[in-house]
Design a protein around this motif. Sequence first.
Motif, PDB file in Angstrom:
ATOM      1  N   GLY A 106      11.767 -27.900  12.097  1.00 58.41           N
ATOM      2  CA  GLY A 106      13.021 -28.462  12.214  1.00 58.41           C
ATOM      3  C   GLY A 106      12.989 -29.773  12.756  1.00 58.41           C
ATOM      4  O   GLY A 106      12.038 -30.161  13.360  1.00 58.41           O
ATOM      5  N   ASP A 158      22.965 -13.657  19.034  1.00 59.03           N
ATOM      6  CA  ASP A 158      21.819 -13.127  18.664  1.00 59.03           C
ATOM      7  C   ASP A 158      21.117 -12.475  19.815  1.00 59.03           C
ATOM      8  O   ASP A 158      21.527 -12.662  21.151  1.00 59.03           O
ATOM      9  N   ALA A 167      19.942 -18.479  14.563  1.00 66.90           N
ATOM     10  CA  ALA A 167      19.699 -17.056  15.099  1.00 66.90           C
ATOM     11  C   ALA A 167      18.739 -16.155  14.509  1.00 66.90           C
ATOM     12  O   ALA A 167      17.859 -15.581  15.293  1.00 66.90           O
ATOM     13  N   LYS A 184      16.079 -18.018  12.943  1.00 68.97           N
ATOM     14  CA  LYS A 184      14.936 -18.809  13.368  1.00 68.97           C
ATOM     15  C   LYS A 184      14.283 -18.400  14.795  1.00 68.97           C
ATOM     16  O   LYS A 184      13.082 -18.153  15.205  1.00 68.97           O
ATOM     17  N   TYR A 185      15.091 -18.269  15.739  1.00 68.08           N
ATOM     18  CA  TYR A 185      14.728 -18.350  17.252  1.00 68.08           C
ATOM     19  C   TYR A 185      15.056 -16.866  17.451  1.00 68.08           C
ATOM     20  O   TYR A 185      15.215 -16.267  18.925  1.00 68.08           O
ATOM     21  N   SER A 245      21.384 -15.542  22.740  1.00 67.47           N
ATOM     22  CA  SER A 245      22.217 -16.782  22.815  1.00 67.47           C
ATOM     23  C   SER A 245      23.302 -16.341  22.156  1.00 67.47           C
ATOM     24  O   SER A 245      23.399 -15.732  21.003  1.00 67.47           O
ATOM     25  N   ARG A 277      14.421 -31.168  20.092  1.00 62.40           N
ATOM     26  CA  ARG A 277      14.135 -29.616  19.620  1.00 62.40           C
ATOM     27  C   ARG A 277      13.609 -29.243  20.928  1.00 62.40           C
ATOM     28  O   ARG A 277      12.786 -30.083  21.752  1.00 62.40           O
ATOM     29  N   LEU A 278      13.472 -28.096  21.199  1.00 61.80           N
ATOM     30  CA  LEU A 278      12.838 -27.720  22.720  1.00 61.80           C
ATOM     31  C   LEU A 278      11.424 -27.062  22.396  1.00 61.80           C
ATOM     32  O   LEU A 278      10.488 -26.741  23.036  1.00 61.80           O
ATOM     33  N   LEU A 300      22.299 -28.471  15.388  1.00 61.84           N
ATOM     34  CA  LEU A 300      23.352 -28.361  16.358  1.00 61.84           C
ATOM     35  C   LEU A 300      24.149 -29.504  16.449  1.00 61.84           C
ATOM     36  O   LEU A 300      25.636 -29.492  16.779  1.00 61.84           O
ATOM     37  N   THR A 301      23.516 -30.580  16.384  1.00 67.24           N
ATOM     38  CA  THR A 301      24.290 -32.076  16.374  1.00 67.24           C
ATOM     39  C   THR A 301      25.459 -31.989  15.370  1.00 67.24           C
ATOM     40  O   THR A 301      26.456 -32.434  15.589  1.00 67.24           O
ATOM     41  N   ILE A 335      20.564 -29.437  23.867  1.00 66.77           N
ATOM     42  CA  ILE A 335      20.208 -28.976  22.368  1.00 66.77           C
ATOM     43  C   ILE A 335      21.211 -29.440  21.594  1.00 66.77           C
ATOM     44  O   ILE A 335      21.135 -29.503  20.435  1.00 66.77           O
ATOM     45  N   GLY A 360      16.518 -17.073  23.474  1.00 63.94           N
ATOM     46  CA  GLY A 360      17.479 -17.535  24.416  1.00 63.94           C
ATOM     47  C   GLY A 360      17.006 -18.796  24.820  1.00 63.94           C
ATOM     48  O   GLY A 360      15.834 -19.388  24.564  1.00 63.94           O
ATOM     49  N   ILE A 361      17.924 -19.451  25.766  1.00 57.71           N
ATOM     50  CA  ILE A 361      17.621 -20.987  25.955  1.00 57.71           C
ATOM     51  C   ILE A 361      17.903 -21.146  27.487  1.00 57.71           C
ATOM     52  O   ILE A 361      18.985 -20.438  28.084  1.00 57.71           O
TER      53      ILE A 361
END
Length: 787
Positions: free
Chosen positions: A743, A714, A673, A675-676, A772, A733-734, A748-749, A727, A718-719
């Motif tokens: 990263g 957050d 939250a 980082k992005y 997100s 990674r996107l 998330l895995t 993800i 967004g995604i």
Amino acid sequence: MSTPIAPPPDASLPWASGPYSIKRHGVSLTNCDSEPVQTPGCIQAHGALLVLRLSDLAILQVSENSVEFFGETPEALAGRKVESVVGAEGAARLREVIDREPIERNSLYALTLPARGAAIALDVCVHTVEGVAVVECEATGRGEEDGAVDYFRGVKAAVGRMQAANGLREFCGRVAEEVRALSGLDRVMIYRFHADLHGEVFAEAKREDLAPWLGLHYPEGDIPRPAREIFKRIWIRPLPNAAGPLVELVPLANPDTGRPLNMTHCALRGASVMYSEYLANMGVAASLTLPILREGELWGLIACHHYTPTHFPYRLRAACEFLAQVATLQLKSAEQSEHLVYRLQLDGVHQQLVAKAARDGDLMALTDRHPSLLDAMEAGGAALYHRDRWWCAGKTPEPAQLDALAEWLNTRPDFASATRPAFVTDSLARDYPAGAEFAAMASGVLAVPLSRARHDMIVWFRPETLQTVNWGGNPHEKPLVTGPHGPRLTPRRSFELFTESVQRRSLPWSTVEIDSALRLRMLVMELVVTRSQRLAELNVDLTRSNEELDAFAYVASHDLKEPLRGIHRYAHQILESAPALDDENRTRVEGLMRLTVRMDSLLDSLLHFSRVGRTTLELDKVDLNEVVEEALEMVGARRSDGTFTVGVPRPLPGLNCDRVRVREIFSNLLSNALKYSAPGPARIEVGYLAPGETGPRPNAPAESAGHTIFFVRDHGIGIEPRHHEQIFRMFKRLHGRDDYGGGVGAGLTIVQKLVQRHGGRVWVDSAPGAGSTFHFTLPRGETPTLP
Ligand code: ADP
């Protein structure tokens, strides 16, 4: 033996002091239920009647129109033998019929008196009642040609056609058609009484130009109680000229006994003024009514109307009577086949529903498309309580009202019955006063439980009868009429009385419907059991292959680290020991070293991941508020730039979980939250939604139902929805490797694995630019060990 149905004479009634005569007394709305309709003292003037003493066939009473039929006054006939009216041969025939035939309360044709002078030919019928013989004389036919009608042939064919009918409605339709074909009357209705005694035109055959009355409902009061009682005892009620004159018996009381004549079984019985005026109000001039019984009770009537006065000759009456008797005998099997058809129809829809639910893997399929629970039942609405919420089809009360109703249902013993768990009512407000709020939409309720533990249930709602049926005698169309005997029971008046009587009541639920609801319940429960068995099997398989995969990941990552260290060491040595290395080769070797470092961190992630899968959870009482604080510290320590706010709007509940692993879930989500985040200070919220709480649950998987849903929200970049699943894959990674703080794409895995180890699910609700929200459940931790 018939029992007198009128209550003991009330001194205030006009006829209290002597025998009753419709002609003299009449009735009013207030006393019509006490009217002695069996002893009206009068007959219809189109025929003549003689009352004979059984022993010597002497004339005791005569209708006052005897001159017209027999050429002599009642006074002249009184006390004379019947020969003086029917001749010696006729008297012998009467004697024979009286002695030999079963004519007690059952009128039979005895002879025909040929036309004499001005007098027309007469059919003579006779029956006995309470110690006298009643002789009724009426004109033989409708016209000259009538004798040629072959009623026997007509009736035989009609019975054949009635028997071929499929189901009750078709059967009744045929009965109406056949009676109309035989009688030629303008309108023939099959009038059916409902459980609350109001009536419905269930089938109809009519003259084409007449407005249809099919489907109209009529209040109970339209057929007063004494009339209903008589219909249980007779087969036919002819009234060829409703507005025609009435003639009295002379004398009104039997001179031998002092009692009035019981005319229950007389075709000529004078009709109550209430009834003849009621017919007149509808413009009907003649009526022929035949009862249809079911197990001794009045099921309905074959009600025929004609708009001009007519004549019902004996043979026609006998033919119609025969059809009515066949209808009564056949009714039960027609009803059974109707029930079977309805049952098959309901079961068919139920099976489709369950098949659909099995395919979709969810019960919600029962309410959202066609067919739905509503197609399976004659109801206005249906509601399914499943996965902690209501799924509705059609017209149902509001969710809050449904909640309260469900809570009340769950306290009822019939709802918890081991054999037939169902709650059935056609008047909810009677048992459950709060139901009055939505009585119009849901006076009738049929509810079956699906699961005790989760309170899952199916409820069907049936609207108030007043809302659903099509009322004949609509008060806005028919004015109130004041007749010669005071206010009359016109359609309007009876409608008003009726409106009160059916308030907050629906049409009743039939046994077929209740049984079918119970069968659906079993099917759904079987489906749920089969599904959970299947899921349990799949879970075992899945756990096994997950364990194998974890073991493989561990071995692979562990064993790969060793040679990787060697490669790194050699590369380092090359750089150190060969200063003469040209620039190009130096860059290559440096690249090699960077790649080994990256590969090492990938292997670390993989090792960590495999450990998460392999180590046992250490469950303990955990205060999540502390855990979030610790996670924030971990994240904050890593975060060196800018400011941010993390809000926890209300204290998180306690859990019985693995503290370290749950902290890792929060730290991963919080670090993402941060980082992005979008430009500007990051605003993050940590919260939860308790199982019973209302609130949006976007993208929530079905398994999350019934569990606390935690979330980390957050307002970052967004995604895109197409990436929502990817993800969670390992190393996905996107963004570029070093963008957004860098990263490896394992966070998330690992979160997913940690959540799964707690028996839960994790999912995201997000869109580019909209921030997100990562949601997750931890069912294994939900033992209520903490306050
Ligand atoms: P990493 O953060 O190391 O890339 P993760 O598995 O944690 O790996 O996340 C995978 C991808 O999901 C990230 O690369 C990012 O694109 C996306 N992502 C994760 N969390 C967020 C978030 N809060 N907002 C936007 N994107 C996110």
